[in-house]
Motif scaffolding. Structure first.
Motif, PDB file in Angstrom:
ATOM      1  N   LEU A   1       0.832  -1.205   0.000  1.00  0.00           N
ATOM      2  CA  LEU A   1       0.000   0.000   0.000  1.00  0.00           C
ATOM      3  C   LEU A   1       0.869   1.259   0.000  1.00  0.00           C
ATOM      4  O   LEU A   1       0.576   2.235  -0.701  1.00  0.00           O
ATOM      5  CB  LEU A   1      -0.906  -0.039   1.246  1.00  0.00           C
ATOM      6  N   THR A   2       1.950   1.228   0.767  1.00  0.00           N
ATOM      7  CA  THR A   2       2.860   2.377   0.809  1.00  0.00           C
ATOM      8  C   THR A   2       3.550   2.549  -0.544  1.00  0.00           C
ATOM      9  O   THR A   2       3.760   3.669  -1.019  1.00  0.00           O
ATOM     10  CB  THR A   2       3.910   2.174   1.934  1.00  0.00           C
ATOM     11  N   TRP A   3       3.845   1.436  -1.171  1.00  0.00           N
ATOM     12  CA  TRP A   3       4.455   1.456  -2.513  1.00  0.00           C
ATOM     13  C   TRP A   3       3.491   2.069  -3.537  1.00  0.00           C
ATOM     14  O   TRP A   3       3.916   2.832  -4.410  1.00  0.00           O
ATOM     15  CB  TRP A   3       4.823   0.033  -2.905  1.00  0.00           C
ATOM     16  N   LEU A   4       2.197   1.765  -3.412  1.00  0.00           N
ATOM     17  CA  LEU A   4       1.210   2.360  -4.328  1.00  0.00           C
ATOM     18  C   LEU A   4       1.222   3.884  -4.203  1.00  0.00           C
ATOM     19  O   LEU A   4       1.145   4.612  -5.191  1.00  0.00           O
ATOM     20  CB  LEU A   4      -0.200   1.829  -4.017  1.00  0.00           C
ATOM     21  N   TRP A   5       1.317   4.343  -2.974  1.00  0.00           N
ATOM     22  CA  TRP A   5       1.364   5.786  -2.727  1.00  0.00           C
ATOM     23  C   TRP A   5       2.641   6.371  -3.363  1.00  0.00           C
ATOM     24  O   TRP A   5       2.599   7.398  -4.040  1.00  0.00           O
ATOM     25  CB  TRP A   5       1.341   6.029  -1.228  1.00  0.00           C
ATOM     26  N   PHE A   6       3.757   5.691  -3.122  1.00  0.00           N
ATOM     27  CA  PHE A   6       5.040   6.124  -3.693  1.00  0.00           C
ATOM     28  C   PHE A   6       4.945   6.214  -5.205  1.00  0.00           C
ATOM     29  O   PHE A   6       5.326   7.221  -5.819  1.00  0.00           O
ATOM     30  CB  PHE A   6       6.128   5.125  -3.242  1.00  0.00           C
ATOM     31  N   ARG A   7       4.394   5.178  -5.834  1.00  0.00           N
ATOM     32  CA  ARG A   7       4.284   5.152  -7.298  1.00  0.00           C
ATOM     33  C   ARG A   7       3.308   6.219  -7.795  1.00  0.00           C
ATOM     34  O   ARG A   7       3.494   6.788  -8.866  1.00  0.00           O
ATOM     35  CB  ARG A   7       3.831   3.764  -7.761  1.00  0.00           C
ATOM     36  N   TRP A   8       2.271   6.456  -7.028  1.00  0.00           N
ATOM     37  CA  TRP A   8       1.287   7.471  -7.417  1.00  0.00           C
ATOM     38  C   TRP A   8       1.937   8.855  -7.402  1.00  0.00           C
ATOM     39  O   TRP A   8       1.765   9.640  -8.342  1.00  0.00           O
ATOM     40  CB  TRP A   8       0.102   7.426  -6.444  1.00  0.00           C
ATOM     41  N   GLU A   9       2.718   9.154  -6.373  1.00  0.00           N
ATOM     42  CA  GLU A   9       3.323  10.480  -6.269  1.00  0.00           C
ATOM     43  C   GLU A   9       4.504  10.658  -7.209  1.00  0.00           C
ATOM     44  O   GLU A   9       4.745  11.756  -7.697  1.00  0.00           O
ATOM     45  CB  GLU A   9       3.784  10.721  -4.820  1.00  0.00           C
ATOM     46  N   THR A  10       5.244   9.598  -7.449  1.00  0.00           N
ATOM     47  CA  THR A  10       6.454   9.762  -8.261  1.00  0.00           C
ATOM     48  C   THR A  10       6.250   9.430  -9.735  1.00  0.00           C
ATOM     49  O   THR A  10       6.957   9.953 -10.584  1.00  0.00           O
ATOM     50  CB  THR A  10       7.606   8.888  -7.709  1.00  0.00           C
ATOM     51  N   ASP A  11       5.280   8.552 -10.034  1.00  0.00           N
ATOM     52  CA  ASP A  11       5.072   8.126 -11.426  1.00  0.00           C
ATOM     53  C   ASP A  11       3.683   8.455 -11.952  1.00  0.00           C
ATOM     54  O   ASP A  11       3.340   8.049 -13.058  1.00  0.00           O
ATOM     55  CB  ASP A  11       5.247   6.599 -11.545  1.00  0.00           C
ATOM     56  N   GLY A  12       2.862   9.065 -11.136  1.00  0.00           N
ATOM     57  CA  GLY A  12       1.518   9.407 -11.586  1.00  0.00           C
ATOM     58  C   GLY A  12       0.495   8.313 -11.356  1.00  0.00           C
ATOM     59  O   GLY A  12      -0.675   8.466 -11.702  1.00  0.00           O
TER      60      GLY A  12
ATOM     61  N   THR B   1       0.571  -7.050 -16.776  1.00  0.00           N
ATOM     62  CA  THR B   1       0.759  -8.078 -17.795  1.00  0.00           C
ATOM     63  C   THR B   1      -0.510  -8.162 -18.640  1.00  0.00           C
ATOM     64  O   THR B   1      -1.605  -8.085 -18.133  1.00  0.00           O
ATOM     65  CB  THR B   1       1.003  -9.456 -17.141  1.00  0.00           C
ATOM     66  N   GLY B   2      -0.312  -8.310 -19.938  1.00  0.00           N
ATOM     67  CA  GLY B   2      -1.460  -8.314 -20.832  1.00  0.00           C
ATOM     68  C   GLY B   2      -1.748  -6.923 -21.378  1.00  0.00           C
ATOM     69  O   GLY B   2      -2.702  -6.727 -22.118  1.00  0.00           O
ATOM     70  N   GLY B   3      -0.924  -5.947 -20.988  1.00  0.00           N
ATOM     71  CA  GLY B   3      -1.054  -4.601 -21.534  1.00  0.00           C
ATOM     72  C   GLY B   3      -2.162  -3.767 -20.932  1.00  0.00           C
ATOM     73  O   GLY B   3      -2.493  -2.691 -21.433  1.00  0.00           O
ATOM     74  N   ARG B   4      -2.727  -4.227 -19.854  1.00  0.00           N
ATOM     75  CA  ARG B   4      -3.812  -3.481 -19.216  1.00  0.00           C
ATOM     76  C   ARG B   4      -3.243  -2.256 -18.494  1.00  0.00           C
ATOM     77  O   ARG B   4      -2.292  -2.381 -17.722  1.00  0.00           O
ATOM     78  CB  ARG B   4      -4.526  -4.400 -18.235  1.00  0.00           C
ATOM     79  N   VAL B   5      -3.788  -1.080 -18.769  1.00  0.00           N
ATOM     80  CA  VAL B   5      -3.323   0.142 -18.115  1.00  0.00           C
ATOM     81  C   VAL B   5      -4.321   0.518 -17.027  1.00  0.00           C
ATOM     82  O   VAL B   5      -5.511   0.676 -17.277  1.00  0.00           O
ATOM     83  CB  VAL B   5      -3.173   1.303 -19.122  1.00  0.00           C
ATOM     84  N   VAL B   6      -3.796   0.629 -15.824  1.00  0.00           N
ATOM     85  CA  VAL B   6      -4.638   0.879 -14.656  1.00  0.00           C
ATOM     86  C   VAL B   6      -4.127   2.120 -13.932  1.00  0.00           C
ATOM     87  O   VAL B   6      -2.920   2.282 -13.757  1.00  0.00           O
ATOM     88  CB  VAL B   6      -4.575  -0.335 -13.699  1.00  0.00           C
ATOM     89  N   GLY B   7      -5.038   2.967 -13.535  1.00  0.00           N
ATOM     90  CA  GLY B   7      -4.660   4.150 -12.749  1.00  0.00           C
ATOM     91  C   GLY B   7      -5.070   3.963 -11.304  1.00  0.00           C
ATOM     92  O   GLY B   7      -6.157   3.455 -11.022  1.00  0.00           O
ATOM     93  N   VAL B   8      -4.171   4.333 -10.386  1.00  0.00           N
ATOM     94  CA  VAL B   8      -4.465   4.203  -8.961  1.00  0.00           C
ATOM     95  C   VAL B   8      -4.137   5.513  -8.257  1.00  0.00           C
ATOM     96  O   VAL B   8      -3.089   6.112  -8.511  1.00  0.00           O
ATOM     97  CB  VAL B   8      -3.636   3.063  -8.312  1.00  0.00           C
ATOM     98  N   ALA B   9      -5.047   5.963  -7.412  1.00  0.00           N
ATOM     99  CA  ALA B   9      -4.797   7.161  -6.599  1.00  0.00           C
ATOM    100  C   ALA B   9      -5.300   6.905  -5.187  1.00  0.00           C
ATOM    101  O   ALA B   9      -6.189   6.073  -4.983  1.00  0.00           O
ATOM    102  CB  ALA B   9      -5.516   8.363  -7.205  1.00  0.00           C
ATOM    103  N   LEU B  10      -4.697   7.607  -4.242  1.00  0.00           N
ATOM    104  CA  LEU B  10      -5.160   7.481  -2.862  1.00  0.00           C
ATOM    105  C   LEU B  10      -6.205   8.550  -2.607  1.00  0.00           C
ATOM    106  O   LEU B  10      -6.039   9.703  -3.023  1.00  0.00           O
ATOM    107  CB  LEU B  10      -3.994   7.613  -1.872  1.00  0.00           C
ATOM    108  N   ASP B  11      -7.252   8.185  -1.902  1.00  0.00           N
ATOM    109  CA  ASP B  11      -8.368   9.097  -1.706  1.00  0.00           C
ATOM    110  C   ASP B  11      -8.349   9.692  -0.298  1.00  0.00           C
ATOM    111  O   ASP B  11      -7.289  10.118   0.170  1.00  0.00           O
ATOM    112  CB  ASP B  11      -9.675   8.345  -2.014  1.00  0.00           C
ATOM    113  N   ASP B  12      -9.470   9.656   0.384  1.00  0.00           N
ATOM    114  CA  ASP B  12      -9.642  10.475   1.580  1.00  0.00           C
ATOM    115  C   ASP B  12      -9.535   9.718   2.899  1.00  0.00           C
ATOM    116  O   ASP B  12     -10.098  10.151   3.898  1.00  0.00           O
ATOM    117  CB  ASP B  12     -10.991  11.199   1.510  1.00  0.00           C
ATOM    118  N   LEU B  13      -8.862   8.606   2.897  1.00  0.00           N
ATOM    119  CA  LEU B  13      -8.641   7.877   4.164  1.00  0.00           C
ATOM    120  C   LEU B  13      -7.262   7.224   4.146  1.00  0.00           C
ATOM    121  O   LEU B  13      -6.927   6.499   3.216  1.00  0.00           O
ATOM    122  CB  LEU B  13      -9.706   6.793   4.360  1.00  0.00           C
ATOM    123  N   LEU B  14      -6.489   7.525   5.172  1.00  0.00           N
ATOM    124  CA  LEU B  14      -5.183   6.877   5.352  1.00  0.00           C
ATOM    125  C   LEU B  14      -5.073   6.440   6.799  1.00  0.00           C
ATOM    126  O   LEU B  14      -5.387   7.214   7.699  1.00  0.00           O
ATOM    127  CB  LEU B  14      -4.021   7.858   5.101  1.00  0.00           C
TER     128      LEU B  14
END
Lengths: 223, 173
Positions: free
Chosen positions: B20-31, B37-50
């Motif tokens: 979960l912390t890595w998702l936050w890191f990737r969201w802030e540093t890589d968007g 795998t399979g070429g699926r593009v997924v967007g992830v952002a953290l919302d209003d609860l931590l």
């Protein structure tokens, strides 16, 4: 028909082994074998757990169309619980104590409770809990729409009783085992230790692997 | 603060927190855009609860709600102290579909999930059920694929000197 929910909480459960094809009669027959049985008229405190369908909450029928959820199979477990209402027990106990003119003995309290259970429980309706799940046969996966431990365990038990297959909850280890890792990574997954992220009071940035509590502090991996 | 406490359920609860912390890191540093795998593009952002995990059994969890908790000084301080995320509300998008869910990292249980709107062509309850079942499965698949991507990095022999080092710098920043 009603539609499956589009919100709520879920627990992911995996199973290994063979399950009857949900489109075949053997699957419905297995559910019917463990169908829900009513305790509406029971005269004792009881819990009844068994399969029903979204269209038939009695457990009398398991039509293939009622189980069909497109890519999934819609399972519904009904958990009924009948207990003597505590408030009614307290009311009757207070009345008996008042009539006696003093506190009831342990034996009198027990006898009163037994008497009330016989008289009141046939009139008490059980609480009903309907628990939904989606079974994905191809993926050997069940998404259970209940996050409470007691309900999850009841579902796992019912599933095992019905299909003799245990369901494993997808915690970080179990989910990791289902991500297609290679042999070396699987070994690493089982042995992995937590990263001890640094406290950056200064500018030094250090990442170290955590060790078990008894082990001495680890050397910094880099700076 | 050296965080090695395993206050979470099971032996690998910490790994979910690191994910979960890595998702936050990737969201802030890589968007927060992931190609699985399979070429699926997924967007992830953290919302209003931590919720930050307690560093040890004697310390308390810290929960930040409403607004943009990732932007708060409290969140930044927690990261600088090396604390991992235990729970977070996520927004997950794939194409036109969007899910919101709170992930409890130690158990990987999802709560408060909202599926994408029903497809316009669904007219009957049967159609809606089939459409929703597909969306529930897709949500599971996305979480599984993201977790798999995290594990590929995390379990690599050079992780501590590469991705782990970058994340440490981000946490300390």
């Amino acid at each position: 028909m009603v539609a499956i929910r589009r919100s709520g909480g879920l627990v992911t459960l995996f199973y290994a082994g063979r399950l009857p094809d949900p489109r075949r009669p053997a699957f419905a027959a297995a559910l019917a074998e463990q169908r829900f049985r009513t305790i509406e008229n029971a005269a004792s405190e009881e819990v009844s757990v068994g399969w029903v369908t979204a269209l038939d909450p009695t457990g009398d029928s398991f039509a293939a169309a009622d189980l069909d959820a497109g890519v999934a199979t819609w399972l519904r477990l009904r958990i009924d619980k009948k207990v003597l209402p505590k408030r009614w027990l307290a009311i009757h106990r207070d009345a008996a104590a008042k009539a006696k003119g003093g506190k009831l003995s342990a034996r009198e309290r027990r006898e009163l409770r037994d008497d009330l259970m016989q008289r009141l429980l046939p009139r008490v309706l059980p609480t009903v809990n309907l628990v939904d799940a989606l079974l994905f046969h191809e993926q050997k996966l069940v998404l259970l729409f209940a996050t409470g431990r007691a309900v999850r365990e009841a579902f796992q038990k019912a599933f095992f009783t019905t299909f003799t297959l245990p369901l494993e909850a997808a915690d970080p280890l179990q989910l990791g085992l289902h991500t297609g890792l290679g042999d070396e990574q699987l070994t690493a997954l089982e042995r992995v230790e937590a990263v001890r992220w640094p406290d950056s009071q200064g500018n030094r940035v250090t990442v170290t692997a955590a060790r078990p509590a008894a082990a001495p502090p680890t050397e910094a991996a880099s700076a | 603060m050296n965080t090695r406490a395993r206050s979470s359920a099971g032996t690998h609860g910490f790994l979910g927190e690191e994910f979960l912390t890595w998702l936050w890191f990737r969201w802030e540093t890589d968007g927060g855009e992931f190609t699985t795998t399979g070429g699926r593009v997924v967007g992830v952002a953290l919302d209003d609860l931590l919720t930050f995990a307690a560093p040890s059994d004697d310390e308390t969890e810290q929960t930040l709600r409403h607004g943009l908790p990732t932007r708060t000084a409290e969140a930044r301080t927690a990261l600088r102290q090396g604390r991992r995320l235990r729970k977070a509300r996520l927004i997950i998008a794939e194409g036109a579909r969007q899910w919101t869910a709170t992930l409890d990292a130690t158990t990987m249980v999802l709560t408060g999930v909202r599926l994408p709107e029903d497809a316009e062509e669904t007219e009957s309850d049967q159609d809606r059920t089939a459409d929703r079942a597909a969306n529930w499965l897709l949500l599971h698949e996305i979480v599984r694929l993201l977790y798999g991507q995290f594990l590929q990095q995390r379990l690599a022999p050079g992780y501590l000197g590469a991705g782990g080092e970058q994340q440490a710098q981000w946490m300390a920043s």
